[in-house]
Motif scaffolding. Structure first.
Motif, PDB file in Angstrom:
ATOM      1  N   THR A  60       5.094   1.083  -1.094  1.00  0.00           N
ATOM      2  CA  THR A  60       5.274   1.710   0.219  1.00  0.00           C
ATOM      3  C   THR A  60       6.604   2.458   0.262  1.00  0.00           C
ATOM      4  O   THR A  60       6.649   3.638   0.627  1.00  0.00           O
ATOM      5  CB  THR A  60       5.216   0.652   1.328  1.00  0.00           C
ATOM      6  OG1 THR A  60       4.026  -0.130   1.186  1.00  0.00           O
ATOM      7  CG2 THR A  60       5.217   1.315   2.702  1.00  0.00           C
ATOM      8  N   THR A  61       7.671   1.791  -0.101  1.00  0.00           N
ATOM      9  CA  THR A  61       8.979   2.449  -0.119  1.00  0.00           C
ATOM     10  C   THR A  61       9.039   3.541  -1.182  1.00  0.00           C
ATOM     11  O   THR A  61       9.592   4.621  -0.960  1.00  0.00           O
ATOM     12  CB  THR A  61      10.097   1.415  -0.360  1.00  0.00           C
ATOM     13  OG1 THR A  61      10.086   0.466   0.708  1.00  0.00           O
ATOM     14  CG2 THR A  61      11.455   2.086  -0.425  1.00  0.00           C
ATOM     15  N   ALA A  62       8.467   3.275  -2.355  1.00  0.00           N
ATOM     16  CA  ALA A  62       8.499   4.261  -3.439  1.00  0.00           C
ATOM     17  C   ALA A  62       7.784   5.545  -3.044  1.00  0.00           C
ATOM     18  O   ALA A  62       8.277   6.653  -3.309  1.00  0.00           O
ATOM     19  CB  ALA A  62       7.874   3.672  -4.702  1.00  0.00           C
ATOM     20  N   THR A  63       6.612   5.425  -2.404  1.00  0.00           N
ATOM     21  CA  THR A  63       5.889   6.638  -2.005  1.00  0.00           C
ATOM     22  C   THR A  63       6.552   7.292  -0.784  1.00  0.00           C
ATOM     23  O   THR A  63       6.506   8.511  -0.642  1.00  0.00           O
ATOM     24  CB  THR A  63       4.412   6.334  -1.714  1.00  0.00           C
ATOM     25  OG1 THR A  63       4.296   5.238  -0.804  1.00  0.00           O
ATOM     26  CG2 THR A  63       3.682   5.992  -2.994  1.00  0.00           C
TER      27      THR A  63
ATOM     28  N   ALA B 154       0.940   6.575 -10.047  1.00  0.00           N
ATOM     29  CA  ALA B 154       0.724   5.681 -11.196  1.00  0.00           C
ATOM     30  C   ALA B 154       1.999   5.538 -12.010  1.00  0.00           C
ATOM     31  O   ALA B 154       2.355   4.434 -12.455  1.00  0.00           O
ATOM     32  CB  ALA B 154      -0.415   6.218 -12.061  1.00  0.00           C
ATOM     33  N   ARG B 155       2.696   6.647 -12.186  1.00  0.00           N
ATOM     34  CA  ARG B 155       3.955   6.613 -12.946  1.00  0.00           C
ATOM     35  C   ARG B 155       5.002   5.787 -12.204  1.00  0.00           C
ATOM     36  O   ARG B 155       5.775   5.035 -12.820  1.00  0.00           O
ATOM     37  CB  ARG B 155       4.456   8.029 -13.191  1.00  0.00           C
ATOM     38  CG  ARG B 155       5.571   8.148 -14.230  1.00  0.00           C
ATOM     39  CD  ARG B 155       5.952   9.601 -14.468  1.00  0.00           C
ATOM     40  NE  ARG B 155       6.713   9.766 -15.690  1.00  0.00           N
ATOM     41  CZ  ARG B 155       8.040   9.587 -15.797  1.00  0.00           C
ATOM     42  NH1 ARG B 155       8.736   9.231 -14.731  1.00  0.00           N
ATOM     43  NH2 ARG B 155       8.648   9.752 -16.959  1.00  0.00           N
ATOM     44  N   LEU B 156       5.037   5.928 -10.865  1.00  0.00           N
ATOM     45  CA  LEU B 156       5.978   5.142 -10.073  1.00  0.00           C
ATOM     46  C   LEU B 156       5.718   3.650 -10.241  1.00  0.00           C
ATOM     47  O   LEU B 156       6.648   2.859 -10.410  1.00  0.00           O
ATOM     48  CB  LEU B 156       5.851   5.518  -8.591  1.00  0.00           C
ATOM     49  CG  LEU B 156       6.597   6.753  -8.099  1.00  0.00           C
ATOM     50  CD1 LEU B 156       6.234   7.030  -6.641  1.00  0.00           C
ATOM     51  CD2 LEU B 156       8.108   6.551  -8.240  1.00  0.00           C
ATOM     52  N   CYS B 157       4.444   3.265 -10.188  1.00  0.00           N
ATOM     53  CA  CYS B 157       4.103   1.846 -10.347  1.00  0.00           C
ATOM     54  C   CYS B 157       4.539   1.345 -11.720  1.00  0.00           C
ATOM     55  O   CYS B 157       5.143   0.269 -11.844  1.00  0.00           O
ATOM     56  CB  CYS B 157       2.602   1.638 -10.149  1.00  0.00           C
ATOM     57  SG  CYS B 157       2.092  -0.092 -10.247  1.00  0.00           S
ATOM     58  N   ALA B 158       4.241   2.122 -12.758  1.00  0.00           N
ATOM     59  CA  ALA B 158       4.637   1.739 -14.114  1.00  0.00           C
ATOM     60  C   ALA B 158       6.155   1.640 -14.238  1.00  0.00           C
ATOM     61  O   ALA B 158       6.697   0.714 -14.857  1.00  0.00           O
ATOM     62  CB  ALA B 158       4.075   2.735 -15.115  1.00  0.00           C
ATOM     63  N   GLN B 159       6.868   2.596 -13.628  1.00  0.00           N
ATOM     64  CA  GLN B 159       8.327   2.606 -13.688  1.00  0.00           C
ATOM     65  C   GLN B 159       8.919   1.374 -12.995  1.00  0.00           C
ATOM     66  O   GLN B 159       9.826   0.720 -13.529  1.00  0.00           O
ATOM     67  CB  GLN B 159       8.853   3.874 -13.015  1.00  0.00           C
ATOM     68  CG  GLN B 159      10.369   3.998 -12.972  1.00  0.00           C
ATOM     69  CD  GLN B 159      10.806   5.263 -12.257  1.00  0.00           C
ATOM     70  OE1 GLN B 159      10.089   6.261 -12.233  1.00  0.00           O
ATOM     71  NE2 GLN B 159      11.978   5.225 -11.652  1.00  0.00           N
ATOM     72  N   LEU B 160       8.391   1.035 -11.812  1.00  0.00           N
ATOM     73  CA  LEU B 160       8.894  -0.127 -11.083  1.00  0.00           C
ATOM     74  C   LEU B 160       8.592  -1.421 -11.836  1.00  0.00           C
ATOM     75  O   LEU B 160       9.400  -2.355 -11.832  1.00  0.00           O
ATOM     76  CB  LEU B 160       8.271  -0.160  -9.688  1.00  0.00           C
ATOM     77  CG  LEU B 160       8.726   0.961  -8.741  1.00  0.00           C
ATOM     78  CD1 LEU B 160       7.900   0.948  -7.466  1.00  0.00           C
ATOM     79  CD2 LEU B 160      10.211   0.824  -8.424  1.00  0.00           C
ATOM     80  N   MET B 161       7.428  -1.491 -12.482  1.00  0.00           N
ATOM     81  CA  MET B 161       7.116  -2.667 -13.292  1.00  0.00           C
ATOM     82  C   MET B 161       8.103  -2.797 -14.447  1.00  0.00           C
ATOM     83  O   MET B 161       8.606  -3.889 -14.740  1.00  0.00           O
ATOM     84  CB  MET B 161       5.682  -2.586 -13.813  1.00  0.00           C
ATOM     85  CG  MET B 161       4.629  -2.826 -12.751  1.00  0.00           C
ATOM     86  SD  MET B 161       2.923  -2.525 -13.324  1.00  0.00           S
ATOM     87  CE  MET B 161       2.793  -3.710 -14.674  1.00  0.00           C
TER      88      MET B 161
ATOM     89  N   PRO C 180       0.812  -1.223   0.000  1.00  0.00           N
ATOM     90  CA  PRO C 180       0.000   0.000   0.000  1.00  0.00           C
ATOM     91  C   PRO C 180       0.842   1.268   0.000  1.00  0.00           C
ATOM     92  O   PRO C 180       1.935   1.302   0.570  1.00  0.00           O
ATOM     93  CB  PRO C 180      -0.818  -0.124   1.292  1.00  0.00           C
ATOM     94  CG  PRO C 180      -0.019  -1.042   2.165  1.00  0.00           C
ATOM     95  CD  PRO C 180       0.653  -2.011   1.238  1.00  0.00           C
ATOM     96  N   VAL C 181       0.326   2.312  -0.648  1.00  0.00           N
ATOM     97  CA  VAL C 181       1.002   3.612  -0.635  1.00  0.00           C
ATOM     98  C   VAL C 181       1.025   4.149   0.792  1.00  0.00           C
ATOM     99  O   VAL C 181       0.144   3.858   1.609  1.00  0.00           O
ATOM    100  CB  VAL C 181       0.309   4.623  -1.568  1.00  0.00           C
ATOM    101  CG1 VAL C 181       0.373   4.146  -3.004  1.00  0.00           C
ATOM    102  CG2 VAL C 181      -1.138   4.870  -1.142  1.00  0.00           C
ATOM    103  N   CYS C 182       2.021   4.929   1.116  1.00  0.00           N
ATOM    104  CA  CYS C 182       2.156   5.502   2.456  1.00  0.00           C
ATOM    105  C   CYS C 182       1.081   6.540   2.736  1.00  0.00           C
ATOM    106  O   CYS C 182       0.530   7.161   1.817  1.00  0.00           O
ATOM    107  CB  CYS C 182       3.510   6.184   2.617  1.00  0.00           C
ATOM    108  SG  CYS C 182       4.907   5.059   2.764  1.00  0.00           S
TER     109      CYS C 182
END
Length: 629
Positions: A226-229, A264-271, A160-162
């Motif tokens: 979680t870490t990304a956010t 959303a961009r972070l999720c796409a980037q990590l994928m 989950p996002v922070c």
């Protein structure tokens, strides 16, 4: 014959190719991912924007809903989504915020404990959500994962996002990372123990940690949002700056457009970094706009339609500059929905820009209206076509369902339709009265403080603490459905609502035509001023077909624990036209061999045989005829 066979084969191959090309990413989650109506709220979920980073024919379908924990994710959201999931699809799964609802305990276990002790009041007032991170949270996520795999699709677990719980040094605190280790409750053999604590290196109560453990156990992909956010929030230095940039102004959980888009961009980037759909994910570094098409759909003549756009730029050159936005005649644009112009400009720095603007168009003429919006940055130009179509309701019979809600829950119905009476889930009517002697109605109504409203309470009378969104098991519902042989064209849904007893009442109002598998938001009220009824109005272009039901629901919650606070409702109206859905009127029934099996009047009343005048007759084969006698 050979030519015919080859033609059929060609068609079959084309159909197969069409099926294969329908590549989908399904998203399951809570309010941080969910879709929101841009005309009803500034809140946005990151699932609304994930699709804009997909390419090569991939699309995103967002099933997320506010207030859902992992149990609701499996029992409700996944049960809807799995009917559309096909082999080769991907399913992104993220829950956690609402799993924390009972301070780390499992709702069903606590409920059974209360029942076993005869604590019926406590059991009735218990939130319907909540899981233990190390046990039932993993259980429900795991059930979704297993069934996704069984469908031949690929699950992706996202932590989950922070929340923006940041300390004085600008660091996201433990609870903000969904680790309840500093303060949680536990159900033990001796009963419920509160204010429990474990060490900083103990992950027993860490939902994000256990989502990763589950991914490892199942051998499926894991995205650490979680870490990304956490890193994203901390990059702003302070909680104040972080929330002003990324959040909706209503607390520490929900995003505005900028925040949702960046997540959303972070999720796409990590994928992409993990080689998940790497060739089918695009991360634009140039100027772009979303959506790329300004089609506003249909509206009624005289109505003003609005649409939201977001201009994005990453790695812009030069590093500092200005972007201009211009609209053709008839279209107005604004950054704040208050100051409308035909030309706007926004400065950017550090080669980065994320800016939301709105376009509005008033339907002054019949048929389609067209225009365009042009965005410029240096030599880069983007044109967005804008269109909308004016329609009128005609050729039917006016229908109106009106619930006054002053002394009872009865409905006044005009026209051929069927009412679905008021019903309650987790709520009950306390009484009918004026909210307060100092009640202030909108001046245009002409109402005074003596006007009564229906006052409603939740079961148990005590609003739980820490609710930040609606509870899926607590709502008030009304509805309407077409009579036999009719469709309903709905052009108005309206009501008044407010809180009484305190200014912490919050509510969402939705409508749905598929029993809330999907829903449209028409109102979001946070911390509504007590005793000040607000007028809620939606003017949808909506057809309710025979066999469907239009349902309206109010989902209330309160900002903090409180007792006796009521949500007050009145003057619920559904308006539109009933139109024939049959092919004409006959004067006899012997036109074919089918036999009539049911007879109805045009307002839906059943009869044993045809009556004088116009009859709606259902035939043995299921068809419907209109017959004049």
């Amino acid at each position: 014959m050979k030519t015919k066979f080859l033609s059929l084969l060609t068609i079959a191959l084309m159909l197969c190719a069409a099926v294969v090309s329908a590549k989908k990413v399904h998203t399951l989650g809570d309010s941080t991912m969910a879709p929101y109506d841009e005309s009803a709220t500034v809140t946005r979920g990151w699932g609304m924007y994930f699709g804009q980073f997909l390419t090569n024919g991939w699309t995103s379908i967002n099933y997320a809903k506010g207030g859902r924990d992992s149990r609701g994710g499996y029992n409700e959201l996944w049960q809807t989504a799995k009917n559309n999931v096909e082999a080769g699809d991907y399913v992104i799964i993220t829950f956690g915020h609402n799993d924390e609802k009972i301070n780390g305990m499992d709702r069903d276990e606590v409920y059974q404990y209360y029942v076993s002790k005869g604590m019926t009041t406590e059991a009735a007032a218990l939130d319907s959500r909540g899981t233990t991170p190390y046990d039932t949270y993993k259980k429900w996520l795991g059930k979704i994962v297993d069934e996704v795999i069984a469908k031949g699709a690929t699950p992706i677990i996202c932590s989950p996002v922070c929340r923006s719980y940041m300390d004085g040094n600008g660091k996201v605190q433990r609870a903000g990372r969904h680790d309840l280790g500093d303060k949680f409750s536990a159900l033990t053999a001796e009963g419920i123990k509160e204010n429990q604590k474990v060490g900083a290196d103990d992950h027993t109560m860490d939902y994000a940690y256990h989502s990763q453990q589950l991914a490892n156990e199942k051998g499926v992909a894991f995205i650490d949002l979680t870490t990304a956010t956490k890193n994203l929030y901390e990059s702003y230095g302070t909680r104040t700056k972080c929330e002003a940039t990324l959040f909706d102004g209503q607390g520490s959980t929900h995003f505005n457009t900028t925040g949702a888009l960046l997540v959303a961009r972070l999720c796409a980037q990590l994928m992409k970094e993990q080689n998940i759909l790497a060739d089918d994910i695009t991360l634009p570094t140039d100027l772009s706009v979303s959506p790329a098409d300004g089609a506003m759909g249909e509206g009624y003549k005289g109505q003003t339609l609005q649409k939201e756009f977001t201009v994005n730029g990453f790695g812009l050159s030069p590093e500092e500059g200005t972007v201009t936005i211009e609209a053709t005649d008839g279209i107005q644009i604004s950054f704040d929905k208050a100051d409308w112009k035909q030309s706007l400009s926004v400065d950017y720095s550090a080669s980065t820009l994320v800016k939301t603007f709105y376009a509005q168009l008033t339907l002054t003429q019949d048929g389609e209206t067209k225009g365009k919006i042009t965005i410029r940055q240096g030599e880069k130009t983007i044109e967005i076509p804008v269109s909308a179509t004016a329609i009128t309701l005609s050729g039917g019979t006016e229908i109106k369902a009106y619930w006054r809600l002053e002394k009872d829950d009865q409905c006044e119905l005009t026209g051929p339709a069927n009412v679905i009476g008021e019903s309650f889930q987790g709520m009950y009517i306390q009484r009918y009265s004026n909210p307060n002697s100092a009640t202030v109605w909108p001046a245009w109504t002409g109402y005074d403080a003596s006007r009564k409203m229906q006052r409603n309470l939740l079961m148990g009378d005590v609003w739980p603490a820490d609710e930040i969104d609606d509870n899926p098991e607590r709502y008030i519902q009304w509805g309407i459905k077409p009579s036999v042989g009719m469709d309903l064209k709905i052009d108005l849904i309206s009501l008044f609502l407010c809180g009484a007893g305190g200014s912490g009442m919050c509510a969402h109002v939705y409508y749905s035509t598929d029993n809330f598998a999907t829903r449209t938001t028409i109102f979001e009220g946070k911390k509504m001023t007590a005793n000040n009824p607000q007028y809620v109005e939606a003017k949808p272009v909506l057809t309710v077909k025979e066999g469907e039901e239009l349902l309206i629901r109010v989902y209330p919650w309160y900002n903090g624990t409180a007792s006796g606070k009521t949500i007050c409702l009145s003057d619920l109206t559904i308006h539109g036209m009933a139109v024939d859905n049959t092919t004409g009127i006959s004067t006899q029934l012997n036109a074919n061999s089918q036999k009539p099996i049911a007879f109805f009047t045009v307002d839906g009343r059943s009869h044993t045989q045809m009556q004088r005048g116009l009859n709606i007759v259902r035939m043995q084969d299921g068809s419907v005829k209109k017959v004049i006698l």
